[in-house]
Design a protein around this motif. Structure first.
Motif, PDB file in Angstrom:
ATOM      1  N   PRO A 166     -25.008  14.526  13.890  1.00  0.00           N
ATOM      2  CA  PRO A 166     -24.799  14.157  14.947  1.00  0.00           C
ATOM      3  C   PRO A 166     -25.846  13.003  14.826  1.00  0.00           C
ATOM      4  O   PRO A 166     -26.353  13.151  13.747  1.00  0.00           O
ATOM      5  N   ALA A 167     -26.047  11.467  15.408  1.00  0.00           N
ATOM      6  CA  ALA A 167     -26.593  10.769  15.112  1.00  0.00           C
ATOM      7  C   ALA A 167     -27.924  10.572  15.308  1.00  0.00           C
ATOM      8  O   ALA A 167     -28.238  11.431  16.780  1.00  0.00           O
ATOM      9  N   HIS A 168     -29.439   9.999  15.298  1.00  0.00           N
ATOM     10  CA  HIS A 168     -30.822  10.717  16.301  1.00  0.00           C
ATOM     11  C   HIS A 168     -31.001   9.675  17.502  1.00  0.00           C
ATOM     12  O   HIS A 168     -30.393   8.757  17.279  1.00  0.00           O
ATOM     13  N   ALA A 169     -30.997   9.915  18.119  1.00  0.00           N
ATOM     14  CA  ALA A 169     -31.266   9.390  19.707  1.00  0.00           C
ATOM     15  C   ALA A 169     -31.862   8.049  19.175  1.00  0.00           C
ATOM     16  O   ALA A 169     -32.582   7.028  19.772  1.00  0.00           O
ATOM     17  N   ASP A 170     -33.092   8.266  17.658  1.00  0.00           N
ATOM     18  CA  ASP A 170     -33.510   6.314  18.113  1.00  0.00           C
ATOM     19  C   ASP A 170     -33.221   5.650  16.792  1.00  0.00           C
ATOM     20  O   ASP A 170     -33.692   4.738  16.084  1.00  0.00           O
ATOM     21  N   ASP A 171     -32.029   6.031  15.920  1.00  0.00           N
ATOM     22  CA  ASP A 171     -30.909   4.983  15.266  1.00  0.00           C
ATOM     23  C   ASP A 171     -30.933   3.942  16.402  1.00  0.00           C
ATOM     24  O   ASP A 171     -30.955   3.707  16.915  1.00  0.00           O
ATOM     25  N   PRO A 172     -30.797   2.498  15.576  1.00  0.00           N
ATOM     26  CA  PRO A 172     -30.398   1.361  15.561  1.00  0.00           C
ATOM     27  C   PRO A 172     -29.167   1.561  17.462  1.00  0.00           C
ATOM     28  O   PRO A 172     -27.809   2.580  16.237  1.00  0.00           O
ATOM     29  N   THR A 173     -28.848   0.365  17.754  1.00  0.00           N
ATOM     30  CA  THR A 173     -28.181   0.670  18.615  1.00  0.00           C
ATOM     31  C   THR A 173     -26.425   0.339  17.797  1.00  0.00           C
ATOM     32  O   THR A 173     -25.338   0.938  17.761  1.00  0.00           O
ATOM     33  N   ILE A 174     -26.783  -1.016  17.522  1.00  0.00           N
ATOM     34  CA  ILE A 174     -25.376  -1.866  16.464  1.00  0.00           C
ATOM     35  C   ILE A 174     -25.273  -0.851  14.996  1.00  0.00           C
ATOM     36  O   ILE A 174     -25.908  -0.852  14.138  1.00  0.00           O
ATOM     37  N   LEU A 175     -23.859  -0.407  14.683  1.00  0.00           N
ATOM     38  CA  LEU A 175     -23.391   0.396  13.727  1.00  0.00           C
ATOM     39  C   LEU A 175     -22.254  -0.835  14.142  1.00  0.00           C
ATOM     40  O   LEU A 175     -21.353   0.721  14.774  1.00  0.00           O
ATOM     41  N   VAL A 176     -21.581  -1.077  13.030  1.00  0.00           N
ATOM     42  CA  VAL A 176     -20.075  -1.394  13.205  1.00  0.00           C
ATOM     43  C   VAL A 176     -19.980  -0.318  12.937  1.00  0.00           C
ATOM     44  O   VAL A 176     -19.996  -0.099  11.582  1.00  0.00           O
ATOM     45  N   GLY A 177     -18.544   0.302  12.958  1.00  0.00           N
ATOM     46  CA  GLY A 177     -17.605   0.754  11.762  1.00  0.00           C
ATOM     47  C   GLY A 177     -16.550   1.438  12.927  1.00  0.00           C
ATOM     48  O   GLY A 177     -15.935   1.403  13.989  1.00  0.00           O
ATOM     49  N   ALA A 178     -15.256   2.992  11.922  1.00  0.00           N
ATOM     50  CA  ALA A 178     -14.611   3.356  12.845  1.00  0.00           C
ATOM     51  C   ALA A 178     -14.761   4.968  12.350  1.00  0.00           C
ATOM     52  O   ALA A 178     -15.689   5.884  12.879  1.00  0.00           O
ATOM     53  N   GLU A 179     -13.161   5.337  12.421  1.00  0.00           N
ATOM     54  CA  GLU A 179     -13.554   7.041  11.634  1.00  0.00           C
ATOM     55  C   GLU A 179     -14.599   7.334  11.160  1.00  0.00           C
ATOM     56  O   GLU A 179     -14.641   8.901  11.356  1.00  0.00           O
ATOM     57  N   GLU A 180     -14.748   6.572  10.447  1.00  0.00           N
ATOM     58  CA  GLU A 180     -16.510   7.621   9.537  1.00  0.00           C
ATOM     59  C   GLU A 180     -17.485   8.238   9.742  1.00  0.00           C
ATOM     60  O   GLU A 180     -18.109   7.782   9.153  1.00  0.00           O
ATOM     61  N   SER A 181     -17.541   6.896  10.870  1.00  0.00           N
ATOM     62  CA  SER A 181     -18.588   7.144  11.903  1.00  0.00           C
ATOM     63  C   SER A 181     -19.187   7.046  13.378  1.00  0.00           C
ATOM     64  O   SER A 181     -20.288   7.565  13.611  1.00  0.00           O
ATOM     65  N   TYR A 182     -17.495   7.552  13.522  1.00  0.00           N
ATOM     66  CA  TYR A 182     -17.763   7.898  14.933  1.00  0.00           C
ATOM     67  C   TYR A 182     -16.031   8.515  15.327  1.00  0.00           C
ATOM     68  O   TYR A 182     -15.693   8.808  15.231  1.00  0.00           O
ATOM     69  N   GLU A 183     -16.845   9.034  16.060  1.00  0.00           N
ATOM     70  CA  GLU A 183     -15.556  10.005  17.062  1.00  0.00           C
ATOM     71  C   GLU A 183     -15.499   9.823  18.731  1.00  0.00           C
ATOM     72  O   GLU A 183     -16.711   9.749  18.671  1.00  0.00           O
TER      73      GLU A 183
END
Ligand SMILES: Nc1ncnc2c1ncn2[C@@H]1O[C@H](COP(=O)(O)OP(=O)(O)O)[C@@H](O)[C@H]1O
Ligand SMILES: Cc1cn([C@H]2C[C@H](O)[C@@H](COP(=O)(O)O)O2)c(=O)[nH]c1=O
Ligand SMILES: [Zn+2]
Length: 195
Positions: A166-183
């Motif tokens: 799971p990503a950390h709460a302090d990571d940048p908001t924008i990260l373009v992606g699909a299945e490799e980075s999001y569920e």
């Protein structure tokens, strides 16, 4: 023109990633095309997952689109690039600046049908601007749900995964992606690291 107000209007298609927002947008565009209406489609320069000049779904469908840079005129460029089209579609609204709200209002006031699609929550589960304001001023709002990748219940949240964690709460908001980075996940299964 809108049967009640005699003017244009705004439709928002929102919800989690993988919920079918772009599929629904393309369904509405196909119907507008069958009706013989002129259509203009816009996508932000930031989202290059499906090639620069197309919008695409997670299951491979696509439509030609005009690419709009958030620099310079930003979303106001949408209005400048219209050539009489009365149906205006904007995908990935979550990548546009807040000025998109005023642009959509102006297009609707000019009697156009404006269809806007974008996810309404960041990976932190917070409102993802400018979707909340767009949903407030729209005549029609559809909030779609995906299937939770963990438990199979309806999913309303975007789980960001970095190398499977799971990503950390302090990571940048924008990260373009699909299945490799999001569920897609439900409220119970959505996790955020705060350590
Ligand atoms: N967890 C999921 N829940 C529902 N559909 C999913 C899921 N993962 C992948 N999909 C696929 O994604 C498609 C929706 O893609 P798309 O319209 O691009 O979604 P969105 O624009 O909301 O991200 C579904 O029809 C399905 O084939
Ligand atoms: C939650 C979240 C998403 N994004 C990015 C990831 C994708 O490129 C788009 C959403 O695309 P979809 O068509 O809805 O699947 O937004 C982001 O940058 N930050 C986030 O927090
Ligand atoms: Zn779940």
């Amino acid at each position: 023109m809108h049967a009640i107000t005699g003017s244009g209007w705004i439709e928002v298609i929102s919800g989690s990633m993988f919920s079918g927002k772009t599929e629904e947008l393309l369904r509405r565009l196909r119907r507008a095309e069958i009706a013989g209406q002129e259509i203009a489609v816009f996508t932000p320069a930031l989202d290059d997952r499906y090639g620069e000049t197309t919008i695409g779904t997670h299951n491979g469908r696509s439509w030609e689109a005009n690419v709009i840079d958030n620099e310079g005129e930003g979303p106001w460029d949408i209005r400048d690039r219209l050539n009489g089209e009365m149906v205006v579609a904007i995908d990935e609204a979550n990548f546009f600046s807040d000025a998109l709200v005023e642009v959509c209002q102006t297009l609707a006031e000019d009697d156009r049908r404006v269809i806007v699609s974008g996810t309404d929550q960041t990976y932190r589960g917070e409102p993802f601007d400018p979707l909340p304001d767009l949903m407030a001023v729209a005549e029609y709002v559809d909030k779609l749900q995906a299937i939770c990748a963990e438990c199979g219940e309806p999913a309303t949240r975007n789980q960001r995964l970095i190398e499977g964690e799971p990503a950390h709460a302090d990571d940048p908001t924008i990260l373009v992606g699909a299945e490799e980075s999001y569920e897609a996940r439900c409220r119970d299964c959505h996790v955020l690291r705060r350590d």
